[in-house]
Design a protein around this motif. Sequence first.
Motif, PDB file in Angstrom:
ATOM      1  N   VAL A  22      42.138  34.576  48.439  1.00  0.00           N
ATOM      2  CA  VAL A  22      42.004  34.794  47.083  1.00  0.00           C
ATOM      3  C   VAL A  22      42.941  36.184  46.828  1.00  0.00           C
ATOM      4  O   VAL A  22      43.606  36.107  45.751  1.00  0.00           O
ATOM      5  CB  VAL A  22      40.482  35.522  46.751  1.00  0.00           C
ATOM      6  N   SER A  27      43.323  33.892  42.505  1.00  0.00           N
ATOM      7  CA  SER A  27      42.078  33.426  42.018  1.00  0.00           C
ATOM      8  C   SER A  27      41.714  32.297  42.454  1.00  0.00           C
ATOM      9  O   SER A  27      42.469  31.624  43.233  1.00  0.00           O
ATOM     10  CB  SER A  27      42.211  33.394  40.569  1.00  0.00           C
ATOM     11  N   THR A  29      38.391  28.952  42.431  1.00  0.00           N
ATOM     12  CA  THR A  29      36.985  28.592  41.960  1.00  0.00           C
ATOM     13  C   THR A  29      36.082  28.532  43.240  1.00  0.00           C
ATOM     14  O   THR A  29      36.540  28.109  44.303  1.00  0.00           O
ATOM     15  CB  THR A  29      37.103  27.194  41.316  1.00  0.00           C
ATOM     16  N   GLU A  52      32.399  41.108  45.968  1.00  0.00           N
ATOM     17  CA  GLU A  52      32.536  41.846  44.600  1.00  0.00           C
ATOM     18  C   GLU A  52      31.860  43.197  44.732  1.00  0.00           C
ATOM     19  O   GLU A  52      32.351  44.239  44.458  1.00  0.00           O
ATOM     20  CB  GLU A  52      31.736  41.191  43.374  1.00  0.00           C
ATOM     21  N   VAL A  57      37.090  41.633  44.941  1.00  0.00           N
ATOM     22  CA  VAL A  57      37.496  40.635  43.982  1.00  0.00           C
ATOM     23  C   VAL A  57      36.078  40.650  42.720  1.00  0.00           C
ATOM     24  O   VAL A  57      35.296  41.610  42.943  1.00  0.00           O
ATOM     25  CB  VAL A  57      37.259  39.274  44.573  1.00  0.00           C
ATOM     26  N   LYS A  59      33.829  38.469  39.961  1.00  0.00           N
ATOM     27  CA  LYS A  59      33.411  37.276  39.694  1.00  0.00           C
ATOM     28  C   LYS A  59      33.600  36.822  38.213  1.00  0.00           C
ATOM     29  O   LYS A  59      33.459  37.750  37.319  1.00  0.00           O
ATOM     30  CB  LYS A  59      31.865  37.088  40.271  1.00  0.00           C
ATOM     31  N   VAL A  64      36.159  33.281  41.159  1.00  0.00           N
ATOM     32  CA  VAL A  64      36.619  34.851  41.414  1.00  0.00           C
ATOM     33  C   VAL A  64      38.209  35.060  41.194  1.00  0.00           C
ATOM     34  O   VAL A  64      38.931  34.135  41.176  1.00  0.00           O
ATOM     35  CB  VAL A  64      36.114  35.110  42.822  1.00  0.00           C
ATOM     36  N   THR A  65      38.446  36.376  40.931  1.00  0.00           N
ATOM     37  CA  THR A  65      39.775  36.601  40.849  1.00  0.00           C
ATOM     38  C   THR A  65      40.040  38.047  41.473  1.00  0.00           C
ATOM     39  O   THR A  65      39.141  38.932  41.582  1.00  0.00           O
ATOM     40  CB  THR A  65      40.183  36.848  39.076  1.00  0.00           C
ATOM     41  N   GLN A  67      42.827  39.499  40.272  1.00  0.00           N
ATOM     42  CA  GLN A  67      43.983  40.045  39.382  1.00  0.00           C
ATOM     43  C   GLN A  67      43.288  41.075  38.593  1.00  0.00           C
ATOM     44  O   GLN A  67      42.151  41.091  38.343  1.00  0.00           O
ATOM     45  CB  GLN A  67      44.571  38.735  38.610  1.00  0.00           C
ATOM     46  N   SER A  74      42.880  45.704  39.987  1.00  0.00           N
ATOM     47  CA  SER A  74      42.656  44.952  41.285  1.00  0.00           C
ATOM     48  C   SER A  74      42.707  46.044  42.534  1.00  0.00           C
ATOM     49  O   SER A  74      43.242  46.846  42.273  1.00  0.00           O
ATOM     50  CB  SER A  74      43.911  44.171  41.256  1.00  0.00           C
ATOM     51  N   TYR A  78      45.596  43.585  46.904  1.00  0.00           N
ATOM     52  CA  TYR A  78      46.192  42.613  46.143  1.00  0.00           C
ATOM     53  C   TYR A  78      47.611  43.195  45.478  1.00  0.00           C
ATOM     54  O   TYR A  78      48.532  42.487  45.351  1.00  0.00           O
ATOM     55  CB  TYR A  78      45.462  42.109  45.116  1.00  0.00           C
TER      56      TYR A  78
END
Length: 274
Positions: A22, A27, A29, A52, A57, A59, A64-65, A67, A74, A78
């Motif tokens: 990720v 990101s 799914t 999370e 990350v 949700k 999940v991302t 960014q 972030s 990342y």
Amino acid sequence: MSSSSGGQQGPAARQAAMAEQVLADGSATAAELAERFGVSLMTIHRDLDELERQGIVRKFRGGVTAQPSGVFESNVQYRLKTMRAEKAAVAEHALRMVEPGMAILLDDSTSTLEIARRLRTGEVTPLTVVTNFLEAINLLADQRGIHLMALGGDYDPLHSSFLGVSCVEAVEQLRVDVCFASTSAVHGGYAYHQEQHIVSVKRAMLDAAARNVLLIDHTKLGRVALHRVVPLSRFDTVLVDDGASAEALRDLDEHKVHYEVCAMKGGHDGTGAT
């Protein structure tokens, strides 16, 4: 990684591999991750809940991302991967403002970390460097000719830095020649950041310096985040890479911001992060 090997992994190893994917992709799914790792959607959601909780990350519905958003910054891992050519260009320019004998302050941004990387060449010494960023501390800890001052406080793994009241109080006891800082967004004559506890430390750092320099990549222009940090007039100079659009630069002109455009050696590589 095959789906069968993903299913045979223990939770910790699977979560680490999931975080790595990720952070690399930005990101994913839940369905994509379930197929990749060969486990059920229920298991994936448990894994994502844990990631999370660790601040790696965020949700959202169905995925999940890593960014940033206007409310969440972030994870540092990342941010270390993004906009590297832009950050390098801005850091090279910033380094011209550093002279032997100076005391400089670096905030906990990956933009100013690029300055720390360049200080490892030893070309600008003697130098005092003050920072709350563990990544920068680790880079400069054994560097000859650099007097390193690490700011204490509460360690925040999301930012890999020391924050809180103790950090602010430590900064308030100092006076440096130049503070190099970055923020998440710049718009309408203001610098913005998503998190209030970061804002308080950045403000203290700016108050502790004779000169302030803001380092940003072009994707931060025209964006806002939850908290105003300071007006851009608090910075003597704003440095931005040459990917900035004419419209974005016009906004800086309209607010009478002194800025310098820094030429890049490489191309653009994604979404901006501090």
